[in-house]
Scaffold this motif. Structure first.
Motif, PDB file in Angstrom:
ATOM      1  N   ASP A   1       0.867  -1.018   0.011  1.00 43.51           N
ATOM      2  CA  ASP A   1      -0.025   0.122   0.006  1.00 43.51           C
ATOM      3  C   ASP A   1       0.814   1.283  -0.084  1.00 43.51           C
TER       4      ASP A   1
ATOM      5  N   ASN B   1      10.140  -7.871   0.434  1.00 41.19           N
ATOM      6  CA  ASN B   1       9.655  -7.093  -0.050  1.00 41.19           C
ATOM      7  C   ASN B   1      10.290  -5.776   0.018  1.00 41.19           C
TER       8      ASN B   1
ATOM      9  N   ASP C   1       4.873  -6.370   6.941  1.00 40.11           N
ATOM     10  CA  ASP C   1       4.259  -6.284   5.844  1.00 40.11           C
ATOM     11  C   ASP C   1       4.263  -7.937   5.187  1.00 40.11           C
ATOM     12  N   GLU C   2       5.352  -8.480   5.206  1.00 41.81           N
ATOM     13  CA  GLU C   2       5.509  -9.916   5.196  1.00 41.81           C
ATOM     14  C   GLU C   2       4.299 -10.650   5.602  1.00 41.81           C
TER      15      GLU C   2
ATOM     16  N   ALA D   1       0.662  -9.556   4.569  1.00 43.85           N
ATOM     17  CA  ALA D   1       0.429  -9.408   3.038  1.00 43.85           C
ATOM     18  C   ALA D   1      -0.998  -9.791   2.636  1.00 43.85           C
TER      19      ALA D   1
ATOM     20  N   GLU E   1      -3.740  -7.292   3.713  1.00 43.68           N
ATOM     21  CA  GLU E   1      -3.680  -5.929   3.147  1.00 43.68           C
ATOM     22  C   GLU E   1      -4.123  -5.815   1.856  1.00 43.68           C
ATOM     23  N   THR E   2      -4.703  -7.168   1.193  1.00 46.02           N
ATOM     24  CA  THR E   2      -5.584  -7.222   0.050  1.00 46.02           C
ATOM     25  C   THR E   2      -7.061  -7.379   0.085  1.00 46.02           C
TER      26      THR E   2
ATOM     27  N   VAL F   1      -6.881  -3.000   5.444  1.00 47.06           N
ATOM     28  CA  VAL F   1      -5.866  -3.339   6.434  1.00 47.06           C
ATOM     29  C   VAL F   1      -4.765  -2.386   5.782  1.00 47.06           C
ATOM     30  N   GLY F   2      -4.036  -1.454   6.423  1.00 47.33           N
ATOM     31  CA  GLY F   2      -2.876  -0.539   5.853  1.00 47.33           C
ATOM     32  C   GLY F   2      -1.851  -0.378   6.985  1.00 47.33           C
TER      33      GLY F   2
END
Lengths: 245, 245
Positions: free
Chosen positions: A75, A114, B199-200, B203, B206-207, B213-214
């Motif tokens: 994001d 990432n 983030d990993e 992830a 987040e989609t 989710v951010g």
């Protein structure tokens, strides 16, 4: 006169969760360099919307500064949005990746896969070192009607943004846009008179072009703002003194 | 889903002299009403630039809220800018003028001639009472592709803006745009892990589209933000709980 727009990127700002202090900081910096700031925009984490905003800003202004959206996550949309705004792809840059690895290793960590996203920038972008954070910054130049326009992408974290602004961006702007003017502002706070009454008394001053004179009402106080552009601080002071007299 | 944009008007904000707190206040209010806020803009006291910004915002969003530029002075451009944005003239409104006279007389003053400017609004605008200040507010509706869009112009002084927002604007928006959804946000502060590592791990989350989710990185802390839309607070809580689990 060189003109600029600022685009702040982040859904968290639009949700009202954090206050964007970067815009004001950059606005004051640009003002002290004699740059006209016509518009600032805040936009959520959406590649298409950001790309469209950047491309319109670039048509109106000589340069655009973006903040935020340079992190390693999906994001974080700024790199793709800038590329899209100028019709380019992003490309992996070994030099920027080395910076990311180096910064992260200073924290005693190894970068996650990432994190490689942070080393992708629009093709041909000028890489800008960010020694205080992991997000590399970059500048994309575009010729419009034979004149150089630029998009400058900085991190959203304030201390990183400020460091890179002073270290790299100001020198770049001074050189690229031959900035040799300053803008100086004097504010006179008036109480006891309404905005309407002050306006009647100084209406003729409000039509001046340099310095300009404007009014702003707050609760109980009206500010008279005198803004002068000049080559030196002394010249700006002289322009302001004429109006104050 | 109803969408909005906010336009803050005032050169003093672009000069970095005052911090615009109105945008954040309105953003949080809109969020609690289930309105999507895609963009906020700050623009100086220039009729043409403001008119152009309003007209573009109105093409993208169901409604636009402007703050500022409603004072009595020649550098208060909002009335003319809104009229220009929708191709109308301004007209003098006796009812709004009576409000101005009444408010000013409460301060033991008689209005000055230039104060009449505050009673000019775009033709056919809905006048909105401002009982806490002299600037009348107004709403201009425009049909675009058979759908009502609106421009809502509020004062820049925060306590006036907030009063009119709650008193008149929220009921107007709920009725006009049939607002019956809310947006709820939960933020989880994480320290000790970098943004890339978090983030990993999440992830896939987040989609998601609802809740979304951010991630947002600050110095030393990474925020995970879970945002849910629902008809009731309980439904929103349930959506958030699913992701947290």
């Amino acid at each position: 006169m060189t003109s600029a727009e600022i685009i702040t990127i982040g859904t968290e700002i639009l949700l009202g969760e954090i206050v964007d202090t970067n815009t004001r900081y950059i606005a004051r910096t640009l003002r002290s360099m004699g740059v006209d700031l016509y518009r600032t925009i805040t936009i959520g984490d959406n590649v298409d919307r950001i790309a469209s905003a950047i491309s319109h800003s670039l048509e109106r202004a000589d340069f655009v500064i973006t903040t935020g959206g340079l992190g390693p996550t999906i994001d974080d949309p700024t790199r793709e949005a800038v590329a899209k705004a100028v019709g380019l792809q992003t490309e992996f840059r070994e030099d920027l990746w080395e910076q990311v690895v180096e910064t992260i290793s200073r924290y005693g960590r190894t970068p996650s896969e990432n994190q490689k996203r942070q080393a992708y920038v629009p093709q041909g972008a000028i890489g800008v070192r960010n020694p205080v954070g992991t997000a590399p910054c970059f500048i994309v130049e575009k010729q419009i009607s034979g004149k150089t326009h630029a998009i400058i992408s900085l991190p959203g974290v304030p201390n990183e943004m400020e460091h890179v602004l002073h270290e790299s961006v100001i020198p770049y702007l001074q050189k690229t846009f031959c900035l040799d003017e300053i803008i100086k502002v004097r504010v006179i706070h008036c109480s006891g008179l309404g905005e309407g009454m002050i306006d009647e008394k100084i209406a003729d001053l409000e039509t001046l072009s340099n310095p300009t004179v404007g009014l702003a009402a707050h609760t109980g106080v009206v500010d008279v703002r005198i803004t002068a552009k000049a080559k030196t601080e002394a010249e700006a002071d002289a322009l302001i003194a004429q109006v104050e007299a």
